[in-house]
Motif scaffolding. Sequence first.
Motif, PDB file in Angstrom:
ATOM      1  N   ALA A   1       0.821  -1.211   0.000  1.00 46.18           N
ATOM      2  CA  ALA A   1       0.000   0.000   0.000  1.00 46.18           C
ATOM      3  C   ALA A   1       0.853   1.258   0.000  1.00 46.18           C
ATOM      4  CB  ALA A   1      -0.934  -0.010   1.214  1.00 46.18           C
TER       5      ALA A   1
ATOM      6  N   LEU B   1      -8.024   4.494   0.572  1.00 46.01           N
ATOM      7  CA  LEU B   1      -8.245   3.167   1.160  1.00 46.01           C
ATOM      8  C   LEU B   1      -7.187   2.194   0.658  1.00 46.01           C
ATOM      9  CD1 LEU B   1     -12.137   2.835   0.759  1.00 46.01           C
ATOM     10  CD2 LEU B   1     -10.888   3.396   2.842  1.00 46.01           C
ATOM     11  N   ALA B   2      -5.946   2.649   0.600  1.00 48.67           N
ATOM     12  CA  ALA B   2      -4.877   1.828   0.012  1.00 48.67           C
ATOM     13  C   ALA B   2      -4.754   0.483   0.715  1.00 48.67           C
ATOM     14  CB  ALA B   2      -3.555   2.577   0.064  1.00 48.67           C
ATOM     15  N   TYR B   3      -4.945   0.464   2.033  1.00 41.02           N
ATOM     16  CA  TYR B   3      -4.769  -0.754   2.823  1.00 41.02           C
ATOM     17  C   TYR B   3      -6.021  -0.957   3.671  1.00 41.02           C
ATOM     18  CZ  TYR B   3      -2.514  -3.845   6.369  1.00 41.02           C
ATOM     19  OH  TYR B   3      -2.190  -4.872   7.218  1.00 41.02           O
ATOM     20  N   ILE B   4      -6.794  -1.989   3.364  1.00 40.30           N
ATOM     21  CA  ILE B   4      -7.993  -2.339   4.126  1.00 40.30           C
ATOM     22  C   ILE B   4      -7.672  -3.516   5.031  1.00 40.30           C
ATOM     23  CG2 ILE B   4     -10.289  -3.355   3.956  1.00 40.30           C
ATOM     24  CD1 ILE B   4     -10.787  -1.725   1.478  1.00 40.30           C
TER      25      ILE B   4
ATOM     26  N   TYR C   1      -3.920   2.041   7.728  1.00 39.68           N
ATOM     27  CA  TYR C   1      -4.902   1.065   7.287  1.00 39.68           C
ATOM     28  C   TYR C   1      -6.299   1.567   7.624  1.00 39.68           C
ATOM     29  CZ  TYR C   1      -4.870  -0.346  12.217  1.00 39.68           C
ATOM     30  OH  TYR C   1      -4.936  -0.344  13.582  1.00 39.68           O
ATOM     31  N   THR C   2      -7.264   1.082   6.893  1.00 40.53           N
ATOM     32  CA  THR C   2      -8.666   1.349   7.188  1.00 40.53           C
ATOM     33  C   THR C   2      -9.254   0.076   7.768  1.00 40.53           C
ATOM     34  OG1 THR C   2      -8.854   2.936   5.375  1.00 40.53           O
ATOM     35  CG2 THR C   2     -10.901   2.012   6.239  1.00 40.53           C
TER      36      THR C   2
ATOM     37  N   ALA D   1     -13.719  -5.452  -0.149  1.00 38.84           N
ATOM     38  CA  ALA D   1     -12.349  -5.271  -0.634  1.00 38.84           C
ATOM     39  C   ALA D   1     -12.312  -5.237  -2.162  1.00 38.84           C
ATOM     40  CB  ALA D   1     -11.457  -6.390  -0.101  1.00 38.84           C
TER      41      ALA D   1
ATOM     42  N   SER E   1     -13.742  -1.964  -3.494  1.00 29.93           N
ATOM     43  CA  SER E   1     -12.823  -0.844  -3.304  1.00 29.93           C
ATOM     44  C   SER E   1     -11.663  -0.910  -4.291  1.00 29.93           C
ATOM     45  CB  SER E   1     -12.301  -0.834  -1.866  1.00 29.93           C
ATOM     46  OG  SER E   1     -11.586   0.354  -1.598  1.00 29.93           O
ATOM     47  N   TYR E   2     -11.152  -2.118  -4.552  1.00 29.48           N
ATOM     48  CA  TYR E   2     -10.106  -2.247  -5.562  1.00 29.48           C
ATOM     49  C   TYR E   2     -10.632  -1.864  -6.938  1.00 29.48           C
ATOM     50  CZ  TYR E   2      -7.162  -4.255  -9.130  1.00 29.48           C
ATOM     51  OH  TYR E   2      -6.420  -4.415 -10.267  1.00 29.48           O
TER      52      TYR E   2
ATOM     53  N   THR F   1      -7.830   0.885  -3.736  1.00 29.83           N
ATOM     54  CA  THR F   1      -7.195  -0.053  -2.812  1.00 29.83           C
ATOM     55  C   THR F   1      -6.127  -0.894  -3.513  1.00 29.83           C
ATOM     56  OG1 THR F   1      -9.207  -0.174  -1.465  1.00 29.83           O
ATOM     57  CG2 THR F   1      -7.645  -1.982  -1.245  1.00 29.83           C
TER      58      THR F   1
ATOM     59  N   ALA G   1      -5.566  -5.820   0.844  1.00 31.13           N
ATOM     60  CA  ALA G   1      -6.616  -6.044   1.832  1.00 31.13           C
ATOM     61  C   ALA G   1      -6.309  -7.310   2.616  1.00 31.13           C
ATOM     62  CB  ALA G   1      -7.984  -6.164   1.163  1.00 31.13           C
TER      63      ALA G   1
END
Length: 431
Positions: free
Chosen positions: A135, A144-147, A161-162, A272, A275-276, A281, A284
């Motif tokens: 991320a 939201l790069a990292y879920i 992270y989210t 996830a 979002s990608y 994102t 995830a």
Amino acid sequence: MKRRTFLKSLAAAGLYTGNPFAIPNGWSAPIEPYRGTFFVTISADGGWDVTSFCDPKADSSINHWADSQNIQTIAGSPITYAPFAHNSRFFQEHHEKMLIINGIDNQTNAHEAGVRHTWSGQIGHGFPTFSALAAATLGSHLPLAYISNGGYKETAGITKYTLMQDPSSLNKLVFPNKFIDYDPAGTWDPPKQYHRTEALDLIQQAKMNRLSRLQGDAQLSPKQLRSINDLSLARIGSDQLAPLAETMPAELVDNTDADGQWNPLMRQAQIALASYQAGLTVSADLSLWGFDTHSNHDDEHATAIQMLQRGIDYLWSEAEARGIADKMVVLISSDFGRTPTYNDGDGKDHWPINSSMIMAKGKGWTNRVAGITNSNHEALTINTQSLLADDNGIILNPKHIQQAMRRLAGIENHSLCQAFDLDAENVNFFS
């Protein structure tokens, strides 16, 4: 102030880098959508029994199923599996997407240390997960790069992270201007807006003008300016969620899987993937618990593995439906393995020898097995290039898997990865 002038003020403040795609009805800076590889990790929390999964041992003292059944094979594939849970259906369906890595020595049977070791490559504290590195290096501009859905989520300060433990709450962020009015008669009205679109545009314009005035105030202290910039970034991040309106399903998938089990993996996967697909994102983490089976091992572990398999099934089928399955890489692992014997409660305790599975579609390095264990489920040394047993080779550790993921993502030489050097040999997993 015109939107162009506002974007210039953002650029002057270091908050906007340009090269955008449009955000509808918003005043915040556009972002470049991420279209690279989507990295998903799935944690089987508690320590899974790979001798009844992807590293089968047909010894009745290790597995009760060995009293009457044998290790299962797949025509034209080196992959074998245990006759346990839904393994037959799962491996027959997905083996062409699998790289199975057995014989990974996690060097601990303590949960916290095992989790750190598996997901960061270091048994001690302080190293980020691969998800965090991906991320930070590939999507530092994304909201939201990292879920994360729980599990180990150490970032070492290189990204944020989210936390998505309640996926349904994301709808409130994606559609902040909508509400559902309750009808006392017992029905729900269709979604409505708090503000008309025209009114909301005026409100956002007023916010934009006020922030711009404040950023130009020479009398503000550095602390006040930092606070204003933080507010700007927060509002930018909120409005950058707008593309999710295009990819978010109208209704979340039912949490009950095909076996009638409550299965959180499906909603985690659905959010996830949405979002990608929205370009927001890079990575995830999905998480499923239930593998720490110190008693009644066979029944409880079979249920946990079946839930894991159903979750992975859903992840791939939903990715196919969205047309992004060929963009996804999935890493699946656990804290460690389980003992190659049963205890007095017909359970299995903690065992340091682990396995990982890396899944991807249409790759030349899948439908393979790397790493070796003996009949007592002890790790053997292998040659780093041939992956065959070699007395002069190495014992695989989690750092080798983490290093391989960095290499697969093309980030192993990035300064952030160099700052968290794993000191790991390059193992030829992807030949």
